[in-house]
Design a protein around this motif. Structure first.
Motif, PDB file in Angstrom:
ATOM      1  N   ASN A   6       0.846  -1.192   0.000  1.00 10.05           N
ATOM      2  CA  ASN A   6       0.000   0.000   0.000  1.00 10.05           C
ATOM      3  C   ASN A   6       0.881   1.241   0.000  1.00 10.05           C
ATOM      4  O   ASN A   6       1.364   1.676   1.035  1.00 10.05           O
ATOM      5  CB  ASN A   6      -0.928  -0.002   1.224  1.00 10.05           C
ATOM      6  CG  ASN A   6      -1.884   1.182   1.199  1.00 10.05           C
ATOM      7  OD1 ASN A   6      -1.828   2.038   0.313  1.00 10.05           O
ATOM      8  ND2 ASN A   6      -2.765   1.237   2.176  1.00 10.05           N
ATOM      9  N   SER A   8      -0.107   4.248  -1.302  1.00  8.95           N
ATOM     10  CA  SER A   8      -0.949   5.372  -1.733  1.00  8.95           C
ATOM     11  C   SER A   8      -0.436   6.723  -1.234  1.00  8.95           C
ATOM     12  O   SER A   8      -0.400   7.694  -1.980  1.00  8.95           O
ATOM     13  CB  SER A   8      -2.410   5.145  -1.364  1.00  8.95           C
ATOM     14  OG  SER A   8      -2.545   4.742  -0.031  1.00  8.95           O
ATOM     15  N   TYR A  10       3.028   7.741   0.310  1.00 10.83           N
ATOM     16  CA  TYR A  10       4.330   7.112   0.504  1.00 10.83           C
ATOM     17  C   TYR A  10       5.339   8.184   0.952  1.00 10.83           C
ATOM     18  O   TYR A  10       5.780   8.997   0.150  1.00 10.83           O
ATOM     19  CB  TYR A  10       4.715   6.497  -0.837  1.00 10.83           C
ATOM     20  CG  TYR A  10       5.922   5.591  -0.883  1.00 10.83           C
ATOM     21  CD1 TYR A  10       6.634   5.218   0.240  1.00 10.83           C
ATOM     22  CD2 TYR A  10       6.352   5.100  -2.121  1.00 10.83           C
ATOM     23  CE1 TYR A  10       7.724   4.378   0.139  1.00 10.83           C
ATOM     24  CE2 TYR A  10       7.434   4.250  -2.234  1.00 10.83           C
ATOM     25  CZ  TYR A  10       8.130   3.900  -1.095  1.00 10.83           C
ATOM     26  OH  TYR A  10       9.213   3.070  -1.206  1.00 10.83           O
ATOM     27  N   THR A  36       0.741   5.730   4.426  1.00  8.93           N
ATOM     28  CA  THR A  36       0.524   4.283   4.317  1.00  8.93           C
ATOM     29  C   THR A  36       1.827   3.500   4.164  1.00  8.93           C
ATOM     30  O   THR A  36       1.838   2.277   4.300  1.00  8.93           O
ATOM     31  CB  THR A  36      -0.374   3.944   3.112  1.00  8.93           C
ATOM     32  OG1 THR A  36       0.292   4.376   1.911  1.00  8.93           O
ATOM     33  CG2 THR A  36      -1.731   4.633   3.221  1.00  8.93           C
ATOM     34  N   ILE A 162       4.238   4.872  -9.095  1.00  7.12           N
ATOM     35  CA  ILE A 162       4.159   5.814  -7.973  1.00  7.12           C
ATOM     36  C   ILE A 162       4.770   7.133  -8.432  1.00  7.12           C
ATOM     37  O   ILE A 162       5.923   7.164  -8.875  1.00  7.12           O
ATOM     38  CB  ILE A 162       4.934   5.282  -6.734  1.00  7.12           C
ATOM     39  CG1 ILE A 162       4.494   3.858  -6.366  1.00  7.12           C
ATOM     40  CG2 ILE A 162       4.765   6.235  -5.554  1.00  7.12           C
ATOM     41  CD1 ILE A 162       3.045   3.681  -6.016  1.00  7.12           C
ATOM     42  N   LEU A 176      -3.474  12.091  -9.337  1.00 12.19           N
ATOM     43  CA  LEU A 176      -4.282  10.871  -9.231  1.00 12.19           C
ATOM     44  C   LEU A 176      -5.117  10.621 -10.484  1.00 12.19           C
ATOM     45  O   LEU A 176      -5.435   9.479 -10.808  1.00 12.19           O
ATOM     46  CB  LEU A 176      -5.179  10.922  -8.002  1.00 12.19           C
ATOM     47  CG  LEU A 176      -4.483  10.851  -6.641  1.00 12.19           C
ATOM     48  CD1 LEU A 176      -5.495  10.727  -5.524  1.00 12.19           C
ATOM     49  CD2 LEU A 176      -3.495   9.686  -6.560  1.00 12.19           C
ATOM     50  N   LYS A 181      -0.782   4.600  -8.772  1.00 10.74           N
ATOM     51  CA  LYS A 181      -1.209   3.827  -7.600  1.00 10.74           C
ATOM     52  C   LYS A 181      -0.821   4.494  -6.287  1.00 10.74           C
ATOM     53  O   LYS A 181      -1.175   4.006  -5.209  1.00 10.74           O
ATOM     54  CB  LYS A 181      -0.598   2.419  -7.638  1.00 10.74           C
ATOM     55  CG  LYS A 181      -1.101   1.568  -8.780  1.00 10.74           C
ATOM     56  CD  LYS A 181      -2.584   1.276  -8.640  1.00 10.74           C
ATOM     57  CE  LYS A 181      -3.086   0.404  -9.773  1.00 10.74           C
ATOM     58  NZ  LYS A 181      -4.536   0.340  -9.799  1.00 10.74           N
ATOM     59  N   GLY A 182      -0.078   5.588  -6.371  1.00 12.10           N
ATOM     60  CA  GLY A 182       0.309   6.261  -5.141  1.00 12.10           C
ATOM     61  C   GLY A 182       1.134   7.500  -5.418  1.00 12.10           C
ATOM     62  O   GLY A 182       1.572   7.735  -6.552  1.00 12.10           O
ATOM     63  N   CYS A 206      -6.491  13.301  -1.352  1.00 13.34           N
ATOM     64  CA  CYS A 206      -6.592  12.012  -2.066  1.00 13.34           C
ATOM     65  C   CYS A 206      -8.036  11.516  -2.064  1.00 13.34           C
ATOM     66  O   CYS A 206      -8.548  11.060  -3.093  1.00 13.34           O
ATOM     67  CB  CYS A 206      -5.693  10.966  -1.411  1.00 13.34           C
ATOM     68  SG  CYS A 206      -3.937  11.203  -1.720  1.00 13.34           S
TER      69      CYS A 206
END
Length: 217
Positions: A6, A8, A10, A36, A162, A176, A181-182, A206
């Motif tokens: 995870n 999302s 980072y 996360t 990412i 996004l 994915k993050g 987010c």
């Protein structure tokens, strides 16, 4: 590959933001705000100091159910049983890293162009860090890729992408919307005195962006 991944929100650490700050306390507050995953990245510390800090962070991240990723140092990642290890062009090649870590952890890899992305698609990596998406003060020698290249990157690879580089809470919707994915951030959280509030503001951005995406279909 071990467990879930995870990334999302980072958080990547950086020497300059911990001159007069407690590392563990700062990371804990950022996690409480919504981070996360945490990437431990320091360039000016001894191996012993990094190992000891990572042991404490490993316990902390486990307690909160947050991923711990070690930058560059595969030996330290293995020593503390991190969730992942992140490497780049000047580090050990990903196929060598995979031989060392097996399926115990996931591997991230940094690229800064679409050409490089094509070259690494076949490598045994689990996610790709792509950037710098915007101008950034965190890295001195960086290559600006821009939001359009980020959109293309997401379409070009089947691996999770990412986004990194100059991402702030008000840029979250644009980032996004590309399908990443993050988001990997440094100063968007660590550049503020109240890191918990900064992380909360990113998390809120987010959530709003995702709601907007669902609403727009």
């Amino acid at each position: 590959m071990k467990g879930r991944m995870n990334l999302s929100i980072y958080l990547v650490t950086d020497d300059r933001y911990f001159q007069d700050r407690d590392l563990v306390d700062t990371i804990e507050k950022a996690i409480q705000g919504g981070v996360t995953a945490v990437q431990y990245r320091f360039k000016n510390k001894s191996t012993r100091q990094m190992y000891e800090e990572l042991l404490v962070l490993r316990e902390l991240t486990k307690r909160y159910g947050v991923d711990l990723v070690v930058n560059d140092r595969v030996d330290l990642a293995l020593a503390v049983e991190a969730d992942g290890v992140h490497v780049g062009e000047t580090d050990l090649p990903p196929d060598v890293v995979r031989k060392l870590v097996g399926d115990k952890m996931y591997i991230g890899y940094s690229v800064n162009s679409l050409e490089k992305l094509r070259e690494v698609e076949h490598l045994p990596i689990d996610y790709i860090g792509f950037g710098s998406v915007y101008e950034t003060t965190t890295k001195e020698n960086y290559k600006l890729v821009g939001i359009e290249a980020l959109k293309q990157a997401v379409k070009m690879t089947s691996k999770p992408v990412i986004a990194i580089g100059g991402i702030t809470h008000y840029r979250v919707p644009e980032v996004l919307a590309t399908g990443v994915k993050g988001i990997a951030v440094v100063s968007a959280i660590l550049g503020f005195e109240d890191v918990k509030k900064a992380a909360e503001s990113l998390l809120q951005a987010c959530r709003q962006a995702m709601r907007q995406k669902l609403f727009m279909g």
